[in-house]
Design an enzyme around this catalytic site. Structure first.
Site, PDB file in Angstrom:
ATOM      1  N   TYR A  87      -7.448  22.007  52.901  1.00 39.82           N
ATOM      2  CA  TYR A  87      -8.018  22.917  53.921  1.00 39.82           C
ATOM      3  C   TYR A  87      -8.336  22.112  55.179  1.00 39.82           C
ATOM      4  O   TYR A  87      -8.902  21.285  55.083  1.00 39.82           O
ATOM      5  CB  TYR A  87      -8.983  23.927  53.588  1.00 39.82           C
ATOM      6  CG  TYR A  87      -9.424  24.946  54.316  1.00 39.82           C
ATOM      7  CD1 TYR A  87      -8.354  26.017  54.229  1.00 39.82           C
ATOM      8  CD2 TYR A  87     -10.511  25.243  55.041  1.00 39.82           C
ATOM      9  CE1 TYR A  87      -8.501  27.202  54.945  1.00 39.82           C
ATOM     10  CE2 TYR A  87     -10.516  26.483  55.802  1.00 39.82           C
ATOM     11  CZ  TYR A  87      -9.795  27.202  55.852  1.00 39.82           C
ATOM     12  OH  TYR A  87      -9.899  28.764  56.431  1.00 39.82           O
ATOM     13  N   ASN A 189      -4.516  44.731  49.680  1.00 42.64           N
ATOM     14  CA  ASN A 189      -5.650  44.946  48.973  1.00 42.64           C
ATOM     15  C   ASN A 189      -6.723  43.938  48.918  1.00 42.64           C
ATOM     16  O   ASN A 189      -7.625  43.955  48.128  1.00 42.64           O
ATOM     17  CB  ASN A 189      -5.033  45.397  47.572  1.00 42.64           C
ATOM     18  CG  ASN A 189      -4.420  44.087  46.629  1.00 42.64           C
ATOM     19  OD1 ASN A 189      -3.569  43.565  47.804  1.00 42.64           O
ATOM     20  ND2 ASN A 189      -4.509  43.778  45.591  1.00 42.64           N
ATOM     21  N   ASP A 213       3.708  45.038  43.574  1.00 42.80           N
ATOM     22  CA  ASP A 213       4.062  46.072  42.519  1.00 42.80           C
ATOM     23  C   ASP A 213       3.188  45.786  41.409  1.00 42.80           C
ATOM     24  O   ASP A 213       2.918  44.169  41.259  1.00 42.80           O
ATOM     25  CB  ASP A 213       5.512  46.341  42.236  1.00 42.80           C
ATOM     26  CG  ASP A 213       5.691  47.662  41.510  1.00 42.80           C
ATOM     27  OD1 ASP A 213       4.565  48.389  41.434  1.00 42.80           O
ATOM     28  OD2 ASP A 213       6.789  47.739  40.657  1.00 42.80           O
ATOM     29  N   GLY A 284      -1.690  32.242  53.600  1.00 38.00           N
ATOM     30  CA  GLY A 284      -0.229  32.167  53.158  1.00 38.00           C
ATOM     31  C   GLY A 284      -0.157  32.237  51.672  1.00 38.00           C
ATOM     32  O   GLY A 284      -0.009  31.454  50.838  1.00 38.00           O
TER      33      GLY A 284
HETATM   34  N1  LIG Z   1      -7.134  33.058  58.862  1.00 35.75           N
HETATM   35  C1  LIG Z   1      -8.617  33.107  58.761  1.00 35.75           C
HETATM   36  O1  LIG Z   1      -9.397  33.174  59.554  1.00 35.75           O
HETATM   37  C2  LIG Z   1      -8.570  34.012  57.408  1.00 35.75           C
HETATM   38  C3  LIG Z   1     -10.093  34.447  57.242  1.00 35.75           C
HETATM   39  C4  LIG Z   1     -10.093  35.296  55.963  1.00 35.75           C
HETATM   40  C5  LIG Z   1      -9.217  35.172  55.181  1.00 35.75           C
HETATM   41  N2  LIG Z   1      -7.936  34.322  55.325  1.00 35.75           N
HETATM   42  C6  LIG Z   1      -6.949  34.361  54.437  1.00 35.75           C
HETATM   43  O2  LIG Z   1      -6.515  35.584  53.991  1.00 35.75           O
HETATM   44  C7  LIG Z   1      -5.938  35.691  52.750  1.00 35.75           C
HETATM   45  C8  LIG Z   1      -6.858  37.081  52.132  1.00 35.75           C
HETATM   46  O3  LIG Z   1      -7.919  36.544  51.992  1.00 35.75           O
HETATM   47  P1  LIG Z   1      -9.254  37.258  51.210  1.00 35.75           P
HETATM   48  O4  LIG Z   1     -10.636  36.848  51.000  1.00 35.75           O
HETATM   49  O5  LIG Z   1      -9.211  38.746  51.899  1.00 35.75           O
HETATM   50  O6  LIG Z   1      -8.648  37.366  49.798  1.00 35.75           O
HETATM   51  P2  LIG Z   1      -8.864  38.030  48.230  1.00 35.75           P
HETATM   52  O7  LIG Z   1      -9.557  39.197  48.659  1.00 35.75           O
HETATM   53  O8  LIG Z   1      -9.078  36.954  47.184  1.00 35.75           O
HETATM   54  O9  LIG Z   1      -7.446  38.721  48.183  1.00 35.75           O
HETATM   55  C9  LIG Z   1      -6.487  37.889  47.917  1.00 35.75           C
HETATM   56  C10 LIG Z   1      -4.981  38.663  48.175  1.00 35.75           C
HETATM   57  O10 LIG Z   1      -3.934  37.696  48.127  1.00 35.75           O
HETATM   58  C11 LIG Z   1      -2.855  38.529  47.347  1.00 35.75           C
HETATM   59  N3  LIG Z   1      -1.768  37.613  46.695  1.00 35.75           N
HETATM   60  C12 LIG Z   1      -2.346  36.470  45.862  1.00 35.75           C
HETATM   61  N4  LIG Z   1      -1.504  35.708  45.494  1.00 35.75           N
HETATM   62  C13 LIG Z   1      -0.244  36.076  45.966  1.00 35.75           C
HETATM   63  C14 LIG Z   1       0.944  35.797  46.074  1.00 35.75           C
HETATM   64  N5  LIG Z   1       1.585  34.813  45.413  1.00 35.75           N
HETATM   65  N6  LIG Z   1       1.945  36.547  46.826  1.00 35.75           N
HETATM   66  C15 LIG Z   1       1.340  37.805  47.485  1.00 35.75           C
HETATM   67  N7  LIG Z   1       0.128  38.025  47.511  1.00 35.75           N
HETATM   68  C16 LIG Z   1      -0.920  37.214  46.876  1.00 35.75           C
HETATM   69  C17 LIG Z   1      -3.630  39.338  46.398  1.00 35.75           C
HETATM   70  O11 LIG Z   1      -2.882  40.306  45.753  1.00 35.75           O
HETATM   71  P3  LIG Z   1      -2.575  40.784  44.409  1.00 35.75           P
HETATM   72  O12 LIG Z   1      -3.622  41.749  43.942  1.00 35.75           O
HETATM   73  O13 LIG Z   1      -1.207  41.084  44.591  1.00 35.75           O
HETATM   74  O14 LIG Z   1      -2.760  39.643  43.797  1.00 35.75           O
HETATM   75  C18 LIG Z   1      -4.631  39.903  47.303  1.00 35.75           C
HETATM   76  O15 LIG Z   1      -4.356  40.832  48.123  1.00 35.75           O
HETATM   77  C19 LIG Z   1      -6.348  34.300  52.091  1.00 35.75           C
HETATM   78  O16 LIG Z   1      -5.134  33.528  52.448  1.00 35.75           O
HETATM   79  C20 LIG Z   1      -7.179  33.654  53.020  1.00 35.75           C
HETATM   80  O17 LIG Z   1      -7.268  32.241  53.129  1.00 35.75           O
HETATM   81  C21 LIG Z   1      -8.045  33.883  56.710  1.00 35.75           C
END
Ligand SMILES: NC(=O)c1ccc[n+]([C@@H]2O[C@H](COP(=O)([O-])OP(=O)(O)OC[C@H]3O[C@@H](n4cnc5c(N)ncnc54)[C@H](OP(=O)(O)O)[C@@H]3O)[C@@H](O)[C@H]2O)c1
Length: 381
Positions: A87, A189, A213, A284
């Protein structure tokens, strides 16, 4: 259950040995050192391999510092990436190692003589990178903390500084959305996705929500509809003609796409975007690069860009941040923005170090699991 006040009453003591202390025997006062129980890594690596519980001595606070007691802290994907060393923001390594965790809410329990804007009892969230929130106590200059309303739950407060602002900014800063407009997002989700659905609903914006799915897809779709999702579709339906029809029936072209998955999913989303729409990538999760069909970009005049909350945070003024957090707190208090779906792991006052470590590791293993669906949140008594 012991409150911070009773903890304060019970723990101003000198000279007790720290090794093997339970949380209830921590020392606490401005002119005494404090012991913090912390999940610490000494080097980069898989969090389960490099993190372990340590007792850290927090020296007497300086005049411009406050001592805070953490109330709750989540485990986010970026916390894991940070410990792995992949990161852009690195952990703050010190002699003893680096404390994990970037997000959380803490209560001010002592303030130095020159502290101007915080007082004992205030709730604060980190306003700096790599704060280290997986710990019971920390000393910090007041300007590295942002005061937050105490009229929301500690779970909402502990998860307010990363995901809701990401959803909020992406809905505000890229396209001038109006009531009735339509957006699409994958990873719907995720905690960010849940916030997008709810904030969009509160602002009158329709959402198309893409998820992977799974055996309980209908149950998940139902939960997302309850949050306010307009449509919920599976990744494989992104290319179906029937999906195009559903989207058309929403009555407005899709003006914004939010992508936290990458790979095929992001490409599928571009097929449903309307003319002049923007695709904002903020995660990603599939670890696959972005590859787009050329046609949609040329013929629909699409734009693709990225968003990083840490950059916004660094560049925004304290006033703009306060405005956004006040707005988010209003949404929470108004019942428009619920706590993220979560599992709570309680660090109890009576827990010994082995128990605290085991509890954390269990939560960590759930945080990285596919289809986990719940944010893992550590709470501290
Ligand atoms: N750029 C920014 O400022 C910023 C800020 C916040 C978060 N983020 C990023 O946003 C993302 C979500 O964060 P969060 O905290 O909301 O996460 P989270 O609640 O832990 O949820 C993770 C999500 O990723 C999906 N996922 C996991 N592995 C996957 C794969 N191989 N292919 C497709 N989907 C997959 C999960 O779906 P399933 O239920 O299908 O496993 C779930 O929807 C992360 O990448 C995080 O680093 C970025």
């Amino acid at each position: 259950m012991l409150s911070t006040q009773s903890l304060l009453k019970n723990t101003i003591v000198r000279g007790i040995p720290t090794s093997g202390m339970t949380l209830s025997s921590l020392k606490l006062a401005t002119n005494y050192s404090t012991i913090s129980k912390a999940m610490v890594c000494e080097k980069h690596g898989k969090p389960k391999d490099v993190l372990r519980l340590k007792e850290l001595t927090i020296p007497k606070i300086k005049d411009d510092e406050v001592l805070v007691k953490f109330l709750a802290a989540p485990i986010n994907p970026s916390d894991i990436n940070q410990i792995e060393g992949v990161y852009p923001i690195k952990p703050r390594f010190k002699k003893y190692g680096a404390v994990g965790g970037n997000e959380g809410v803490a209560e001010v329990v002592a303030a130095g003589n020159k502290v101007k804007n915080l007082t004992v009892g205030d709730w604060v969230i980190p306003d700096t990178k790599a704060f280290g929130t997986w710990q019971t106590f920390a000393a910090s200059p007041e300007n590295e903390l942002q005061k937050i309303s105490k009229n929301i739950s500690k779970i909402s407060a502990s998860t307010i500084s990363v995901n809701p602002p990401t959803a909020y900014r992406m809905l505000k800063d890229f396209v001038n959305l109006k009531k009735g407009d339509v957006i699409i997002q994958n990873g719907a989700n995720s905690a960010v996705g849940q916030a997008v659905i709810q904030i969009a609903k509160a602002w009158g914006i329709k959402t198309i929500n893409v998820v992977r799915d799974r055996p309980n897809f209908d149950e998940l779709a139902d939960q997302l509809h309850k949050l306010g999702a307009t449509l919920v579709i599976k990744e494989e339906d992104l290319r179906a003609n029937s999906t195009r029809e559903l989207v058309k029936n929403l009555g407005s072209p899709v003006r914004l796409g939010l992508n936290c998955v990458g790979g095929k999913s992001a490409n599928g989303i571009t097929r449903l975007l309307g003319h002049n729409a923007s695709l904002v990538t903020y995660g990603g999760m599939s670890k696959q690069p972005l590859t787009f069909g050329t046609g949609p970009f040329i013929f629909k005049n699409l734009k693709a860009c990225g968003f990083w909350n840490s950059r916004w945070n660094k560049e925004a003024s304290k006033k703009d941040k306060q405005y956004m957090f006040d707005d988010l707190c209003e949404l929470i208090r108004g019942g428009y923005l619920a706590e993220p779906w979560h599992d709570e792991t309680k660090w109890e006052l009576s827990d010994d170090n082995k128990t605290l470590n085991r509890k954390f590791m269990k939560a960590l293993s759930k945080a990285g699991a596919s289809f986990g669906n719940k944010k893992q949140i550590l709470t501290f008594e």
